[in-house]
Design a protein around this motif. Structure first.
Motif, PDB file in Angstrom:
ATOM      1  N   UNK A  99       1.026  -1.281   0.108  1.00 10.32           N
ATOM      2  CA  UNK A  99       0.367  -0.306  -0.097  1.00 10.32           C
ATOM      3  C   UNK A  99       0.660   1.176   0.227  1.00 10.32           C
ATOM      4  N   UNK A 100       0.940   1.467  -1.345  1.00 13.64           N
ATOM      5  CA  UNK A 100       1.971   3.051  -0.762  1.00 13.64           C
ATOM      6  C   UNK A 100       1.206   4.343  -0.451  1.00 13.64           C
ATOM      7  N   UNK A 101       2.232   5.237  -0.964  1.00 12.31           N
ATOM      8  CA  UNK A 101       1.681   6.349  -1.176  1.00 12.31           C
ATOM      9  C   UNK A 101      -0.112   6.596  -1.643  1.00 12.31           C
ATOM     10  N   UNK A 102       0.089   5.914  -3.338  1.00 14.86           N
ATOM     11  CA  UNK A 102      -1.069   6.344  -3.866  1.00 14.86           C
ATOM     12  C   UNK A 102      -2.136   5.912  -3.462  1.00 14.86           C
ATOM     13  N   UNK A 103      -2.309   4.445  -3.328  1.00 15.47           N
ATOM     14  CA  UNK A 103      -3.255   3.499  -3.068  1.00 15.47           C
ATOM     15  C   UNK A 103      -3.810   4.320  -1.806  1.00 15.47           C
ATOM     16  N   UNK A 104      -2.585   4.657  -0.615  1.00 11.36           N
ATOM     17  CA  UNK A 104      -3.405   4.826   0.730  1.00 11.36           C
ATOM     18  C   UNK A 104      -4.213   5.679   0.254  1.00 11.36           C
TER      19      UNK A 104
END
Length: 955
Positions: free
Chosen positions: A544-549
């Motif tokens: 869960x990288x920044x964009x997915x978060x």
């Protein structure tokens, strides 16, 4: 007043406030608790406070505070041990059918990475049902996400069911349950005051503990944090401070003081603490209070540090008052320990090593492989086990090794057969392989190996002490496991980390930055100040990288903590290092590696240098690759002195005559007639001529055709420029947090296919990975720029122009391409940006333009003023990648450029105008030299690797 918040910079007497109040409270009948970041801090303050007669207080970590709350409330569920938790995660991964994640799940690091995600989810109190619903809502927006969302959420569900099956709670769930128990029985706390000191940040659980004790229980809680509004070095901690400020009944903001410094260093260290990453009112000469060392290679750097530590000891500084800081102990800790130990300096290191890197761990893991992994186990594993001290006679093992070599036998089974026939003690392998309870058999083997290897000396030698720690951790780990399978033993035991040294108050400490944030030292050594090392880039969550978060939060309302701003975090860490010194700070960096490759110093050193007089850098201590031995006068040990004397004598007898080859040569009239840059020049050509005229001759005049395709670095840079232009052009407005989603959509549309000229011939999977890496770089840059929200509108991109440079009666045509021009709302003021694919460099700072021959952006500012009727108020070299995205260059003081600039690059109007005049004059002087045809080789500055064209250059 239940929650009291004490804020201030590092040296603002916060410690005196907190520890003084704690001492008074601890002397009362009910006692008090002092909460500090690490167990080492707890031991340190226990010793220090005990010396002051504080008997009723206790010093604990936050984990200790949670345990104390559980004890007082009677909350006592079964808790899963750390290694047992890893075992449950490993089983969940093995048992859960996976679609998109199956290939990743087969890799060794997958279980550890998913375990960290589960710990974060439980720390944020996002339990499996909520996470499953959130991931499904996220997947509903794009159906191609469905398999991925189901894989991750079902893994989490299976782990939760595994915990339930053993009837145990993991660490995070236990902590939340403990706080719930306290809220249900507030009288159980008995009013004991709590003091929280030395932290730079607090997790969700830690914040809830503070809030529960202060608000629900009503006990006095004092929290001290290092923070000042507006300080760039402390920006990373603004969020937690403002959260606590809203909850606090009282907030005290303490001013910076000089009282903690030694009198001779007070002004200098105060300057460093006050103005690091800020604009200092004036530069000062720090004398010996702030020193710099340059090394050629990692060993040379460690030796420089070792010699300086010996010097501190000769000055009477106690061992415990010296700390050597490495940004990563994993990469540099071992060498620092080795060199300091060789110099006779006792060290205590916070470094850990994997179990297999200890003698007993290597023997145990070899035994486990021989018993349970016949496919991959080798004869070397059998020999490793037998060579552990006390297991077998060395001569017999030597004979076995010779026999195996002569017969060409490599497998473990073959070695076991031959060794068993020779009577070597190898029956334990079959016993372990056939055991119903392998952990019991393995525990007995650990005890036997430890006893067999024990010597009779006291105190224990370092290797035996390490083995004793490894054995204790291994036995404890085996107790934690629940009927492990052979596969689980093979996977879990290598992950056990063993401290390389025990804590000691009579040793020089080697530590990472956060380990010392709650303590002070007379001498602080900050090592590894190199580009890419300190500051270093942060690791992103693979799931869960920044964009997915961000997408998950918008789709479901589940908000997970955002990743730290890498640059802000690294600035805070350096501040934490330098603010711990009371007498002297020494920075060290490498200018080269042992193989001769050039290393750039950390951009943070430029921020340090900006606070002090110009010759501070020139006074640095140096030990370069060519310095095989120490100068006799500065040799740190008797052995080094003897080597220096011997080497000097040898060199004197064999030194050849000195030859010079850097003489200036002049092009003849026929050759000069073909020179291209006599009448029309470009900024890049002038800069290249200033770096090395011979390189300019080869690359810009002779222009030999390259046998290879366009360099991939150049191709990547071109692609980055093109994509960024199209994305920003599509906005038609400043890039801010409001317009960032539009920019993200435009970027996604641009990043569908990698241009064919980039990485041709590679597989589609590799090319896709390269494309994703470039996309990540550009996303990071867009977020970085949007965060500044300075309100300037990008108006011109890749603007080609032609004008004249003139000074006195000299003129020359000048042409170029400006990557980007941003214009203010008034339509007059402009910021010029020249993109760079690599990291920022100090040579591009305003103060270095003339000295370093960095002229291009300054010349672009002149051209924009003359051709576009704009008033350039900033010319910036803007990195697009690297750990530090702050641009270098020159800008008019007071210009609203946000916080992403170097304060030392700010100039007042007269300074900026004078600089541009000098840039134009310097450019014309270079043109005059070109017109005369004068070429002087400059191999020292030609390239990072030295002379770029040694087959042509006469230097």
């Amino acid at each position: 007043m239940p929650l009291s918040l004490i804020l201030g910079p590092a040296n603002s007497a916060k410690a005196g406030e907190v520890l003084g109040a704690y001492s008074a409270a601890a002397a009362a009948p009910g006692g008090a608790l002092l909460v500090v970041p690490t167990a080492a801090d707890a031991r340190h303050y226990d010793r220090e406070l005990a010396a002051d007669g504080i008997a009723l207080g206790r010093t604990v970590t936050f984990g200790g505070l949670i345990a104390e709350i559980a004890r007082r409330t009677g909350y006592d569920p079964v808790r899963v041990a750390p290694l047992h938790r890893q075992q449950l995660i490993l089983r969940a991964v093995a048992e859960q059918p996976l679609a998109t994640l199956q290939r990743s799940a087969d890799s060794p690091g997958f279980a550890g990475a998913v375990g960290r995600l589960f710990a974060e989810l439980r720390g944020a109190r996002v339990m499996p049902p909520r996470f499953v619903a959130a991931m499904r809502a996220w997947a509903a927006e794009r159906p191609e996400r469905t398999d991925y969302a189901e894989d991750l959420s079902q893994l989490y569900m299976r782990y939760d069911r595994a915990l339930a099956a053993v009837g145990a709670l993991d660490t995070e769930t236990f902590a939340w349950g403990t706080l719930d128990a306290l809220r249900a029985a507030t009288d159980a706390w008995l009013g004991t005051p709590v003091f929280v000191y030395g932290f730079d940040d607090l997790t969700a659980i830690e914040l809830d503990a503070v809030d529960t004790l202060a608000s629900a229980v009503g006990t006095d809680v004092t929290v001290s944090l290092t923070y000042e509004p507006g300080r760039l070095a402390l920006l990373a901690r603004a969020g937690v401070v403002e959260d606590l400020r809203e909850r606090a009944a009282s907030v005290r903001e303490l001013p910076a003081l000089q009282a903690h410094y030694a009198s001779a260093a007070a002004v200098d260290l105060h300057q460093l603490e006050r103005y690091l990453f800020e604009s200092a009112p004036s530069v000062i000469d720090p004398g010996d209070a702030v020193r710099l060392m340059e090394a050629g290679g990692a060993r040379a750097e460690a030796e420089l540090v070792g010699a300086a530590v010996l010097g501190a000891l000769r000055d009477g500084v106690p061992l415990a008052e010296i700390v050597v800081i490495a940004r990563s102990l994993t990469s540099s800790g071992a060498l620092l320990e080795q060199v300091l130990t060789r110099y006779g300096v006792p060290v205590a290191s916070a470094r850990t090593v994997p179990l297999a890197h200890t003698p007993i761990g290597a023997a145990v893991m070899a035994l486990v492989r021989c018993a349970f992994d016949q496919v991959n186990a080798t004869a070397a594993d059998v020999l490793t086990y037998l060579r552990h001290p006390g297991v077998a006679e060395a001569d017999a093992v030597d004979r076995l090794e010779r026999t195996l070599g002569e017969l060409g036998l490599n497998s473990a089974q073959q070695a076991l057969n031959v060794g068993g026939a020779d009577g070597l003690p190898l029956g334990c392998v079959a016993e372990l392989a056939g055991a119903e309870a392998p952990t019991a058999v393995l525990s007995e083997q650990v005890r036997a190996l430890l006893a067999a290897g024990a010597g009779a000396t006291a105190p224990l030698p370092a290797a035996e002490a390490l083995d004793a720690r490894a054995a204790a951790l291994l036995l404890r780990a085996l107790e934690q496991l629940s009927t492990p399978t052979p596969v689980e033993l093979l996977a879990l035991l290598p992950g056990i980390e063993v401290p390389v040294s025990a804590s000691s108050g009579t040793s020089v400490l080697i530590a990472e930055p956060l380990a010392i944030r709650a303590r002070r030292f007379r001498r602080v050594f900050v090592t590894g100040m190199c580009e890419g090392e300190f500051p270093t880039g942060g690791a992103t969550d693979p799931f869960l990288g920044e964009d997915r978060r961000r997408e998950l939060a918008l789709a479901s309302g589940v908000v997970l903590p955002a990743a730290d701003d890498d640059a802000a975090r690294e600035r805070y860490l350096l501040y934490a290092c330098v603010s711990r010194a009371t007498e002297q700070v020494t920075f060290s960096y490498r200018s080269a590696e042992e193989d001769g490759s050039v290393v750039r110093h950390s951009p943070f050193l430029d921020d340090v240098a900006a606070l002090f007089v110009e010759d501070w850098w020139a006074r640095r201590t140096r030990r370069l690759l060519a310095d095989v031995v120490w100068p006799a006068a500065s040799a740190p040990t008797a052995r080094d002195h003897a080597l220096a004397v011997a080497a000097t004598a040898t060199a004197a007898a064999s030194t050849p005559p000195t030859a010079t080859g850097n003489e200036t040569r002049t092009l003849g009239a026929a050759a000069l007639a073909h020179v291209r840059h006599r009448e029309v020049v470009s900024g890049s050509a002038l800069e290249l001529f200033g770096v090395c005229p011979v390189r300019w001759l080869v690359e810009r005049q002779l222009q030999p055709q390259d046998l290879e395709p366009e360099g991939q670095a150049m191709a990547k840079g071109t692609f980055l420029h093109q994509v960024l232009e199209r994305v920003l052009r599509s906005l038609g407005a400043p890039l801010t947090s409001a317009t960032l989603p539009v920019a993200d959509q435009a970027l996604a549309a641009e990043m569908r296919v990698l241009p064919p000229e980039m990485s041709p011939g590679l597989s589609p999977a590799v090319r896709a990975a390269i494309l994703r890496g470039i996309e990540a770089d550009l996303k990071r840059f867009l977020r970085y720029e949007a965060d500044d929200a300075s309100g300037w509108t990008p108006r011109e991109f890749e603007l080609e122009f032609e004008t004249e440079l003139r000074s006195g009666d000299q003129t020359v045509g000048f042409r170029g391409t400006i990557d980007r021009i941003d214009v203010a709302a008034d339509g007059r003021r402009a910021v010029l940006r020249d993109y760079k694919s690599g990291a920022g460099r100090v040579e591009r700072s305003a103060a270095k333009w003339i000295e370093g021959g960095v002229l291009q952006v300054g010349l672009y500012m002149i051209a924009a003023r003359r051709l576009l009727e704009l008033e350039p108020v900033a010319g910036l070299y803007q990195p697009l990648t690297g750990s530090e995205l702050r641009p270098r260059g020159a800008y008019l003081a007071g210009t609203e450029l946000g916080s992403h600039t170097y304060s030392t690059d700010a100039l007042d109007r007269s300074e900026l105008d004078a600089l541009l005049e000098e840039v134009e004059r310097a450019a014309l002087e270079l043109v005059t030299t070109i017109r005369r045809g004068e070429l002087t080789p400059c191999p020292a500055t030609c390239s990072r690797e030295g002379c770029a064209h040694p087959g042509i250059c006469w230097a």
